[in-house]
Structure formats: structure tokens, C-alpha cells
Design an enzyme around this catalytic site. Structure first.
Site, short mmCIF file in Angstrom:
data_model
loop_
_atom_site.label_atom_id
_atom_site.label_comp_id
_atom_site.label_asym_id
_atom_site.label_seq_id
_atom_site.Cartn_x
_atom_site.Cartn_y
_atom_site.Cartn_z
CG HIS A 157 -2.95 8.88 -3.58
ND1 HIS A 157 -1.62 8.86 -3.93
CD2 HIS A 157 -3.31 7.58 -3.43
CE1 HIS A 157 -1.20 7.60 -3.99
NE2 HIS A 157 -2.21 6.81 -3.68
NE ARG A 189 3.74 6.61 -2.13
CZ ARG A 189 2.78 6.60 -1.22
NH1 ARG A 189 3.08 6.47 0.06
NH2 ARG A 189 1.52 6.71 -1.57
#
Length: 744
Positions: A519, A542
Site C-alpha cells: 500500500h 486520496r
């Protein structure tokens, strides 16, 4: 001695006084009365003096010896008495058990229990020197219980709302107690054995049932869904059978519990089981990594322009072409039903967002407040608690999968004798370590005699593996993906993948173990930047508009592209670290409460002005302003983004989007795509000579897998939001299949 002397003096004074009072027709003179008063006063003064001195000595002793020493001596004395009584009780129980077994024989449905504690000569309870050991054990237990209470209090918002530990939850199981001397003897025997193991192993014990129609191992989302689905399917099947016996049709119109196939074996008479569904979790509480999930769960969202074809395309593209088409098909097709299942059990999600790698918004989430994982898990844990067919066994780990080729006492084969790998039961053991792994590590699993913990065999009709991945197992990561082994992880210490070796030993195929997902964003804690376990900076940060900036304040990647692409760009940065920056509106959509939590933990900082943000990042103010102005211009359609970004949620305009939120992030090991090979019915595939599927599509009868423990769905890279969906879709399939096909 002083008290004894004082008593004698008091008695003497009393006698003298009585003699004076008994003199006939004579009154004591004043001189005599004064003499008597003086005699009365001296002894009481002496008693008072002795009491004061004794109290002083007691205080001095308490000061010189710590309270724990005094309490330890008391506990030791109590433990000695308890041990002697326990030894006598064990002797009576063994004599009673010996007589009962010789006259009536052992029940075929009883639990086969294999304590690995050596001979009776080494039994600490029976030893003449047991008192000191047991006293120390009691003290350690008390200390551990106090410490565990503190930990439970601190972690209560991450784990189950139910306060029970180490025991069953739900309705009563196979046998219920009744009055009578024989039941009293059985109760005493059970209590004696339980107390003995508690003293030896210092962990909560629970009555392990001798059999269960379905055993589900793993207390995360996949395990809870599988257990609930299996229990509900049993209820539907029972209602349908009852209706058929009365010559009427069932009123239920649900077809969600109809399995695709039961392997072609003819249905036989289902054996009797003590428990409908046994849910086993090696940690003290249910939850696992699922309780930590933060971004959301994917499902078809036609209102946002989604379609099955588009969803399948996104999954296949993210997986680099390595995803099994039949698994992707099932994932997408049953995704709306997965949301309905969650909502029916109290976990409705009211928000939709878009994560990296998705063509359209389809990630269902919460609109602020608690993370989505906790919302799902708290609701399902409550549903499991209320389901009468489910019993939960916490603090126990899977040690072995028993099949027809090695079945032992208390086990019976499935009706299909042509399948030598059909599962007939499991061996469980108390989880011995803080991560619940030591009792079921591959080393001890291959050599059961090396484990000091007792083993419990449970006969079952079907077994569902829902034990998660191995992202916290550095040794296994090093062997399959060395580049990932050097990174920190977001997983809890329980994610060690022990069941992979156990499944392989039972004949299962393993696929894609080298596919480990990195990740791109784990929080770097300024107080401990080198920590091996890090908080995940969720992709949703995000998704709502967060930007990634390097140490000079420059963008370097499309923040909403696939995870593997973003992670690769992060890995090329000096020190593998970057800044994550959000504006006001992005923070509002994500949830200011969650951002405030990150700030309080020191993982994120809130900058009220752009100059404060630039100072925190160590970059010139004008340069940072220029970068954000340029991004806002591109987002408004003024130009093409140099990194190919096409979606621009909540641009952090430096003049309007204050305050700004900042965090330092780095790539972390997050998920393992590989695992036990399954088909679209969640059936585990049989291994060929090299350990991969043998190519025939043959399955291991009675063995199912769901969630991160399985492999083949995500290919080389998992699409964000698909892990929770996989748990629900294939958890439901596994539960339905196990309930309907497992006992045939």
C-alpha cells in the site's frame, strides 16, 4: 504470652473483686477499694501498651516486606489448600471415570482431548511440591487479568461490544444439564479438568464441543459472514423440511442459500451434531484486520454510471490479467446482494466514494465518524451473538485439518468414499502467544507432540477457512517476496498465515503467494518513524482529494491510479517517504472527526495557514503556493495533468481551502493476494504434484475458504475496496455451501 499473662491478671482481679463483693454484710473500706482500682488499672495499661507495640511492629513488617510478598504468602497458603482439595477431587474423578468407562464405554460423540503435558508423575497438581508453583501461577494470572482489563478498555472501540472472553456465546449447545447425582459428578469432573488446565496454561478455557455441522475458523468479516449465512441456511432448510413433512410448501421465498453444486454426491442421512455452527477465533476477541478497514466496500453503483462489465474490467486491469475470471464474475454479480446482507444485519453504508483504479464511484462507505470496518464488524458481531445456532470459541487456534485418510476416534467419513481428502474434523488448541500463533505455527502443527498445550478434536461436516493473510509474517514474506519483507506492515500480529500450511497438509492447492500488495501510504509517526507496524493512511484520503508531494513540494504521480503504480512511484523517492496534503473540503468529506483523531495521535498536523504548512514541510512558501495554484488550474480544465489524472475531487486551493491537513507517509505491506485456491463455489481445489491446482478442478470435499486466506481473485494487485467485498460475497457462498453440502 503477654496477652495470656494479662488475662490471668484480669481473672485474678475479678476473683478478688468478687471475693470482696461476696463478703456477707461487709462493706469494703475506701483503702481496699483504692487497692482494687489500682490492680484493675495496671493490666489494662499493659494491654494498651502491648497493642501499640504490636501495631508498630506490624507497620514495620509491612514496610520492610512489600505487600505482594505478604499477599503472595497468603495466596500460596490458599493455593496449597486448593491444590490438596483438587488432588483429592481428581482422584475421585479418575476413579469414577475409570468405573464408568469400564462399565458403559466412551461415547462416540464425546470430544477427543489430547493433553500434551507428559506423564501423571509430572503433573504439577498432583506433585507434593505443587503449592509454590500454583501460588505463583495464581499471582501471575491476577497480574495478567489486570493487564488484560487495561488493554481491553483501551481497545474497546476496535473490538466486540460483547464482554465475554474465552467462551461460548449464543444458545446452549448439544447437551443440557439436568438434576441428578451423575450430572453432578460430570460437572465436578469438568470443573476439575478445567481448573487444572487454567493453572497449567494460564488462559481462559471453554468447553469445546465434540462436533459441529459447520466449523468456521477466523473471526474477521469473512468468518462472521460465513457463520451467519450457514446458520440462516440451516434455519431455512429446517423450515422447508418441516413444511414438507406437513404436506405444505415453505413460506420462505429466499433462494440465497441454494448452493450451485454439492459435488454430485448423493444426499445421505445427516449425522447428529452437538453444535450447528462453531466459530473459532485465535485472538481473545473477534475483529481481526476487518475491524481496521477504513476506505469502504465496493459494489455495483449504477446510479454513478457503473455496470457489471465495467466493474469486471477494472478488477481484471488492476490484477494485471492474473485474476480468475470465474471468481471475478461471482464477485461482481453478487456485490449488490452483499450490501443487502450487511444492511439486513444492521450495517447500512450511506456514502459512496471513488478510490484509485476505479472508472466510476462504487466504494460504499460511511460519511464521517467511525471507520467502515468498525461499523461492519460491530453490527455483525452483535448479529452473531444473537444467532442461536452459532457458538463462538475465542482464544483457540486451528492445529490440524483431519480428513478421511487419517480420521481417528470420534470421526466418521463423508458419504463419498471416492474422495480420500474429505474433511471430517479439526484439531484445536488454546492459542498460546500474544498473537495467537504459537499454538498453531507450522512447526508445531507438523509435530503435535512438540506443543505443550492440550488438543481438542471436533468432528464436523464442513470446514470454512477464513483466517486472513500473512502480511505480518516476516519469515514467510522473505521466502516468497523479499522486497516486501523489509517494509513495515499495517497488519496486526495475528496475520501470520498458519492455515496455509495446514490446508496444504490436507491436500489443498496454493496459488499466488508471491503476490504481496504494497500500500503506498502508511502513516509515519514522528515519535517512532522506524516502527514495524504502522497505521494505514487510507486510500480514501486520496479519494476525497488528497495530494502526494515529495520533499521539495512537487507532485510526482496520479494519486488515483492503481495502488501498485502509486507504490512504485513512492518507492523511488529518497527515503521512500512523501507528504500527503488535504484541503478543507476534502477533510470535511473524509470526516473531520477522523482527521482530528489522526492529529491527536501525532500522525497528522493541521495547518491554519499556507505558510504554516510550508514551514512544516520545510519547503519555500512561494513554491508550495505555485504547485497548488497549478493543480487548481488543471483541475478546472485549464490544461492536461502531466501525470494523467482525470478526476480532481476537492483541489486544495491555497487561497480558499484552509485549513490544510498534512501527514508524512511511506509504503507498507498491506495485503497478500495469494492463498488457498478456490473455485466460484468457494470450494478448495486439490493440489497436484507441484502444489498448484491439479488442473482437473477436483476439490477437497467439505473444505471451503473465503477472504484473504484464499487466492486467485485479485491477481497481482488488489483493487481498493474489493477485500471487504470478497469477504462478504465468498463468505456467503462458503456458508451456504457448507450448510447444504458439508454433511452429505
Amino acid at each position: 504470652m503477654r496477652r495470656s499473662s494479662s488475662t490471668q491478671q484480669n481473672r485474678g482481679i475479678t476473683i478478688g473483686n468478687e471475693q470482696c463483693m461476696q463478703r456477707p454484710q461487709t462493706r469494703c473500706s475506701s483503702a481496699v477499694r483504692a487497692t482494687y482500682a489500682a490492680h484493675r488499672a495496671r493490666p489494662w495499661l499493659l494491654v494498651l501498651l502491648v497493642s501499640v507495640v504490636g501495631f508498630g511492629l506490624l507497620i514495620a513488617l509491612w514496610t520492610w516486606l512489600p505487600p505482594s510478598t505478604v499477599l503472595g504468602a497468603t495466596a500460596q497458603a490458599q493455593a496449597q489448600a486448593q491444590a490438596q482439595a483438587q488432588a483429592q477431587q481428581n482422584t475421585r474423578v479418575r476413579a469414577h471415570s475409570s468405573h464408568s468407562s469400564s462399565s458403559t464405554g466412551a461415547s462416540s460423540d464425546s470430544s477427543l482431548r489430547l493433553p500434551r503435558t507428559g506423564s501423571s508423575a509430572n503433573d504439577p497438581i498432583a506433585s507434593p511440591h505443587a503449592s509454590v508453583a500454583v501460588g505463583s501461577s495464581l499471582l501471575r494470572q491476577a497480574q495478567q487479568q489486570l493487564q488484560q482489563q487495561k488493554v481491553n478498555h483501551q481497545q474497546q472501540h476496535h473490538y466486540s461490544l460483547d464482554g465475554g472472553r474465552g467462551g461460548f456465546r449464543g444458545a446452549a449447545g448439544g447437551s443440557s444439564g439436568s438434576s441428578g447425582s451423575s450430572n453432578s459428578a460430570k460437572s465436578m469432573s469438568s470443573s476439575a479438568v478445567t481448573n487444572q488446565h487454567e493453572q497449567q496454561h494460564e488462559h481462559p478455557q471453554a468447553a469445546v464441543p465434540p462436533s459441529a455441522q459447520v466449523v468456521v475458523v477466523g473471526g474477521g468479516l469473512a468468518g462472521l459472514v460465513a457463520a451467519l449465512q450457514a446458520a440462516e441456511c440451516m434455519t431455512e432448510a429446517e423450515a422447508a423440511a418441516s413444511a414438507a413433512s406437513h404436506g405444505s410448501s415453505s413460506s420462505s421465498s429466499s433462494t440465497s442459500c441454494t448452493p450451485v453444486s454439492c459435488g454430485g454426491s448423493a444426499p445421505g442421512r445427516a449425522p447428529a451434531y452437538a453444535v450447528g455452527v462453531l466459530l473459532v477465533e485465535k485472538m481473545p476477541k473477534l475483529g481481526g484486520n476487518s475491524a481496521k478497514a477504513s476506505s469502504g466496500i465496493n459494489a455495483l453503483y449504477r446510479e454513478g454510471g457503473d455496470s457489471e462489465e465495467l466493474f469486471r474490467s477494472d478488477v481484471a486491469s488492476s490484477g494485471g490479467g492474473a485474476s480468475k475470471p470465474e471468481l471475478v464474475e461471482a464477485l461482481v454479480r453478487y456485490s449488490p446482494a452483499a450490501l443487502s446482507f450487511l444492511a439486513a444485519h444492521g450495517a447500512a453504508l450511506n456514502g459512496v466514494t471513488r478510490l484509485g483504479g476505479h472508472s466510476v464511484p462504487r466504494t460504499h462507505t460511511v460519511a464521517g465518524g467511525a471507520n467502515v470496518g468498525w461499523v461492519l464488524m460491530s453490527a455483525l458481531m452483535e448479529a452473531v451473538k444473537k444467532q442461536p445456532r452459532i457458538k463462538v470459541l475465542e482464544g483457540y487456534a486451528l492445529r490440524r485439518i483431519v480428513n478421511t485418510s487419517e480420521q481417528g476416534e470420534g470421526f466418521s467419513a463423508h458419504g463419498d468414499d471416492k474422495n480420500p481428502h474429505a474433511v471430517t474434523g479439526v484439531e484445536l488448541a488454546p492459542a498460546g502467544g500474544p498473537d495467537g500463533a504459537s499454538a498453531s505455527s507450522p512447526s508445531t502443527a507438523s509435530d503435535p507432540a512438540s506443543s505443550p498445550l492440550p488438543l481438542f478434536r471436533v468432528r464436523c461436516g464442513a470446514l470454512v477457512l477464513a483466517t486472513g493473510g500473512f502480511a505480518a509474517n516476516k519469515e514467510l514474506l522473505q521466502s516468497v517476496q523479499p522486497d516486501a519483507a523489509v517494509l513495515a506492515t499495517t497488519n496486526g500480529p495475528w496475520a501470520r498465515g498458519e492455515s496455509l500450511a495446514l490446508a496444504a497438509a490436507a491436500g489443498a492447492a496454493l496459488v499466488g503467494l508471491e503476490d504481496v500488495q504494497i500500500h503506498p501510504t502508511g502513516f509515519v509517526d514522528p515519535a517512532d518513524p522506524g516502527a514495524g507496524t504502522k497505521f494505514l493512511a487510507p486510500e480514501k484520503l486520496r479519494g476525497v482529494g488528497g495530494l502526494l508531494l515529495d520533499d521539495q513540494g512537487n507532485r510526482f504521480v496520479d494519486e488515483l491510479t492503481r495502488r501498485d503504480v502509486v507504490a512504485a512511484a513512492m518507492m523511488r523517492l529518497p527515503g521512500r517517504t512523501a507528504w500527503l496534503l488535504l484541503g478543507r473540503d476534502a477533510g470535511t468529506e473524509y470526516g473531520t472527526g477522523a482527521l482530528d483523531f489522526y492529529c491527536k495521535r501525532g500522525l497528522m498536523r493541521k495547518a491554519e495557514t499556507l505558510s504554516a504548512a510550508a514551514a512544516a514541510m520545510g519547503v519555500p512558501l512561494e513554491h508550495l503556493k505555485g504547485q497548488l495554484d497549478e493543480y487548481a488550474r488543471v483541475a478546472a480544465g485549464g490544461d492536461v495533468d502531466p501525470y494523467g489524472k482525470r478526476i480532481f475531487p476537492h483541489p486544495p486551493d491555497p487561497d480558499q481551502q484552509l485549513p490544510l491537513y498534512l501527514a508524512r507517509v511511506t509504503p507498507v505491506v498491506h495485503y497478500t493476494m495469494g492463498g488457498v485456491a478456490i473455485n466460484e463455489r468457494a470450494e478448495v481445489l486439490r493440489a497436484g504434484p507441484g502444489g498448484a491446482p491439479d488442473g482437473s478442478g477436483a476439490t477437497i470435499k467439505g473444505l471451503y475458504a473465503a477472504g484473504e486466506v484464499s487466492g486467485g481473485l485479485h491477481g497481482h494487485n488488489r483493487l481498493g475496496g474489493n477485500s471487504l467485498l470478497e469477504c462478504v460475497v465468498f463468505g456467503r457462498i462458503a456458508g451456504s455451501q457448507a450448510a447444504a453440502c458439508g454433511s452429505r
